[in-house]
Design a protein around this motif. Structure first.
Motif, short mmCIF file in Angstrom:
data_model
loop_
_atom_site.label_atom_id
_atom_site.label_comp_id
_atom_site.label_asym_id
_atom_site.label_seq_id
_atom_site.Cartn_x
_atom_site.Cartn_y
_atom_site.Cartn_z
N THR A 49 0.83 -1.20 0.00
CA THR A 49 0.00 0.00 0.00
C THR A 49 0.87 1.25 0.00
O THR A 49 0.58 2.22 -0.72
CB THR A 49 -0.94 0.00 1.22
OG1 THR A 49 -1.75 -1.17 1.16
CG2 THR A 49 -1.83 1.22 1.23
N THR A 50 1.93 1.24 0.78
CA THR A 50 2.85 2.38 0.82
C THR A 50 3.49 2.60 -0.54
O THR A 50 3.56 3.73 -1.03
CB THR A 50 3.94 2.15 1.88
OG1 THR A 50 3.30 1.96 3.15
CG2 THR A 50 4.89 3.32 1.95
N SER A 52 2.29 1.69 -3.42
CA SER A 52 1.24 2.14 -4.34
C SER A 52 0.92 3.63 -4.15
O SER A 52 0.76 4.36 -5.12
CB SER A 52 -0.01 1.30 -4.12
OG SER A 52 -1.04 1.72 -4.96
N VAL A 53 0.86 4.06 -2.91
CA VAL A 53 0.60 5.49 -2.64
C VAL A 53 1.75 6.35 -3.13
O VAL A 53 1.54 7.41 -3.73
CB VAL A 53 0.32 5.71 -1.14
CG1 VAL A 53 0.34 7.19 -0.78
CG2 VAL A 53 -1.02 5.10 -0.75
N LYS A 56 1.51 6.72 -6.83
CA LYS A 56 0.46 7.65 -7.23
C LYS A 56 0.85 9.09 -6.94
O LYS A 56 0.53 10.01 -7.69
CB LYS A 56 -0.84 7.27 -6.54
CG LYS A 56 -1.44 6.01 -7.15
CD LYS A 56 -2.49 5.41 -6.29
CE LYS A 56 -3.08 4.16 -6.88
NZ LYS A 56 -2.16 3.09 -7.18
#
Length: 124
Positions: A49-50, A52-53, A56
């Motif tokens: 998740t980190t 991916s963020v 982005k």
């Protein structure tokens, strides 16, 4: 998948190629994910998740390559933006996040299922 030629792909063909790559890599991902404990799955999910963020955020900071309202006289090189936008590893990371979260739910005991969720990230 190469940044210099990324603009020659259209979005559906890129998505299908990235999905094919991710599906071909899934047997290796599934065997490694199945060997993780519940704590390991949570760490994997948070790490992905980190990443991916961060991806982005890096994509959102590249407005100079895709904003037509900015007038500039210097030459722009959108290779990093294309690498962020078109890389198939990103699709693999997103699918692995889903695998990790599904596997974590599968490892719940009956006591875990009856109790309240203590992790507030499930509501986002």
């Amino acid at each position: 998948w190469f940044p210099a030629e990324a603009e020659s792909w259209n979005q559906p063909s890129w998505f299908l190629s990235a999905l094919t790559f991710s599906n071909l890599a899934m047997p290796a991902v599934l065997t490694r994910t199945a060997a993780l404990s519940k704590a390991g799955l949570q760490k994997l999910f948070y790490a992905l998740t980190t990443i991916s963020v961060l991806q982005k955020l890096s994509f959102s900071n590249t407005s100079r390559f895709h904003s037509h309202n900015l007038a500039t006289t210097e030459r722009q090189y959108p290779l990093i933006w294309n690498m962020t936008r078109f890389h198939p590893i990103s699709a693999l990371l997103e699918l692995t996040m889903g695998v990790a979260s599904a596997r974590e739910v599968m490892m719940d005991t009956e006591a875990d299922q009856k109790g309240l969720c203590e992790n507030p990230t499930v509501y986002f």
